[in-house]
Design an enzyme around this catalytic site. Structure first.
Site, PDB file in Angstrom:
ATOM      1  N   MET A 195     -34.621   1.654  31.004  1.00 41.51           N
ATOM      2  CA  MET A 195     -35.391   2.725  29.604  1.00 41.51           C
ATOM      3  C   MET A 195     -34.593   4.039  30.097  1.00 41.51           C
ATOM      4  SD  MET A 195     -38.153   2.854  27.137  1.00 41.51           S
ATOM      5  CE  MET A 195     -38.801   3.846  25.738  1.00 41.51           C
ATOM      6  N   CYS A 196     -35.013   4.842  30.745  1.00 37.19           N
ATOM      7  CA  CYS A 196     -34.545   6.014  31.092  1.00 37.19           C
ATOM      8  C   CYS A 196     -34.424   7.058  30.026  1.00 37.19           C
ATOM      9  CB  CYS A 196     -33.412   6.048  32.113  1.00 37.19           C
ATOM     10  SG  CYS A 196     -33.582   4.836  33.382  1.00 37.19           S
ATOM     11  N   GLY A 197     -34.450   8.045  30.493  1.00 41.00           N
ATOM     12  CA  GLY A 197     -35.269   9.193  29.578  1.00 41.00           C
ATOM     13  C   GLY A 197     -33.677  10.429  30.329  1.00 41.00           C
TER      14      GLY A 197
END
Lengths: 291, 229
Positions: A1-3
């Site tokens: 995912m990661c932001g």
């Protein structure tokens, strides 16, 4: 995912608040990446001096041992060395031979890079991101899926002076790109695909490409999913893959350009209610430069 | 009017209150303040109410909607009105990816533009986009109508079944098995109804649109394609 988040200021009056704005954005993206966080801030610099960000333990000993005109600022597990540009060779040589345990996470006239494992808010607090001033910065929150939760896997990756890249996605041809980049003189600190993308862009910039041109070239050569935010000494850019696999939202006012994986990250920015909020189009390079 | 301020009330509490409304409720108009891009706003509604969202919405806003009218006064994130069954969703700004995905019924109106995969796998919904739509829109669209006043990105209607696509602007490219089709009177009547429902008057003429749909060549296995598998 990661932001991922990014902020590029147009209004110098906001510069003292860059860190606090970026810290707020990073914290909101904890849901997308609770394992580790990292950020790069472009603060003050002098053309005749170089900043080296060094990560590791027993950092207090480093400055005394280096001597000369080296100044430093310690922030938790990171030490930012400021040295006359002419001393770069000596200092890097000393670090390599005397303190191979230390990692240089970034180098340049203005860039400082910090990364650590843990919740993004805690990481930001540990380094006092909220207290940092600057013209632009990028940040990343990681949810580890393909490799372990380590600092080495944390973004941003910096593979050239004053350059950094944060990446949400995955590249499938990073091994083959690496085989081209290594003979071109690029050394890699990790097995991470994002570091390969950073190095690819660094090579393009070294060959004379503008920031936009480097990313345009990447569009042809990167095979995989990516939303990139890239910083250079005076520039800030965003690029998404043609399938726009990973999310992105941008906001622009006459005071700043902001990037977030989700709009939630931008909610607390000043004047956001009147900002132009838009989704960057796939396969289109967005770049801003300071003049 | 019921006003709920999400700066003070939790999103789950709001959705729980909306879910508890009966079909003959008197609390028919709701205003949600400070939505701040939160996800799953006003999802799964099943009552004839109107919910106004006073700002930008996050992912899956008004998804699975039945009966209700949901108005987003800002932009909507990924999957607005996903799997809507009936009712209406009106986005006054832009919509992100997969707007109206898999929706079976109702009307989705987007005043701005929608990005990639608008109407992906749509199953009966009507979608009217006043701006443009991104690439891969109406991918595997099965039924319903997609009306676009602006342009469409690459691979419009790839592997489409029986949905009807009406585009006024340029189509960058058509996807596999999607072709331009003749506009007959029945289509003009249908398109006029959709434009009227979206609040677009006679200034938008049906004859300015072109119609696209399935060539139906992928419906059955063809032995000449055997090598492709």
């Amino acid at each position: 995912m990661c932001g991922i988040v990014g902020l590029f200021l147009k209004d110098p009056a906001l510069e003292p608040r860059l860190g606090s704005m970026l810290a707020g954005m990073l914290e909101v993206m904890s849901d997308r990446g609770p394992d580790s966080a990292g950020f790069a801030v472009y603060g003050q610099g002098r053309p005749d001096r170089l900043k080296l960000t060094v990560r590791g333990g027993r950092l207090e000993e480093v400055v005394n041992a280096l001597g000369g005109e080296v100044e430093s600022r310690l922030r938790d597990t990171h030490l930012v060395l400021s040295l006359p540009s002419a001393e770069e060779h000596r200092v890097r040589g000393w670090l390599a031979t005397e303190r191979p345990d230390l990692v240089v996470t970034g180098a340049g006239e203005r860039i400082e890079i910090y990364k650590d494992v843990g919740l993004p808010a805690a990481v930001a607090r540990r380094f006092d991101l909220a207290g940092m001033a600057g013209t632009h910065g990028v940040g990343h929150t990681r949810m580890a899926t393909e490799s372990a939760v380590t600092v080495d896997g944390a973004h941003p990756f910096s593979t050239g002076a004053d350059q950094c890249l944060v990446h949400n996605g995955s590249l499938s041809n990073h091994r083959s790109l690496r085989r081209v980049l290594e003979p071109a003189g690029m050394a890699f600190a990790s097995d991470n695909d994002s570091e390969v993308a950073a190095a690819y862009l660094s090579v393009k910039l070294r060959e004379g490409a503008t920031l936009s041109e480097a990313l345009e070239a990447g569009l042809k050569d990167f095979d995989g999913f990516f939303t990139f935010v890239m910083g250079t000494r005076d520039g800030f850019a965003v690029l998404r893959d043609p399938v726009s696999c990973k999310p992105a939202v941008m906001a622009e006012t006459n005071r700043y350009v902001a990037f977030g994986s989700e709009y939630r990250a931008l909610v607390d920015l000043p004047g956001i209610e009147d900002a132009l909020v838009f989704e960057p189009e796939p396969a289109r390079v967005y770049a801003w430069e300071r003049h | 009017m019921q006003v709920v301020d999400l700066a003070e009330t939790k999103l789950r509490a709001l959705n729980a209150r909306l879910h508890s409304l009966s079909a003959n409720t008197n609390e028919t108009v709701w205003r949600v303040e400070n939505p701040d891009g939160q996800h799953a706003l006003a999802v799964g509604l099943d009552a004839p109410i109107t919910v106004e969202i006073a700002g930008h919405a996050g992912y899956y806003c008004a998804s699975m909607n039945m009966q209700a009218t949901v108005i987003v006064e800002g932009n909507a994130g990924v999957g607005v009105a996903e799997n809507m069954m009936s009712g209406m969703v009106h986005v006054k700004g832009d919509a992100s990816q997969s707007a109206g995905a898999t929706a079976h019924g109702g009307l989705l109106v987007i005043d701005g533009s929608a990005s990639a995969r608008c109407g992906i796998s749509m199953k009966g919904v009507d979608i009217v986009v006043k701006g443009s739509i991104g690439p891969m829109s109406a991918f595997m669209a099965q039924a319903g109508n997609l009306v676009v006043l602006g342009d469409a990105g690459d691979a419009l209607g790839d592997s489409i079944y029986e949905a009807r696509l009406y585009v006024r602007g340029e189509v960058k490219s058509l996807g596999a098995d999607c072709v331009e089709k003749e506009m007959r009177d029945e289509h003009r009547v249908e398109l006029r109804k959709l434009l009227d429902a979206a609040g677009l008057g006679e200034t938008v003429q049906v004859d300015a649109f072109r119609r696209y749909g399935s060539a139906r060549s992928l419906y059955n296995f063809h032995v000449d394609n055997a090598a492709a598998y």
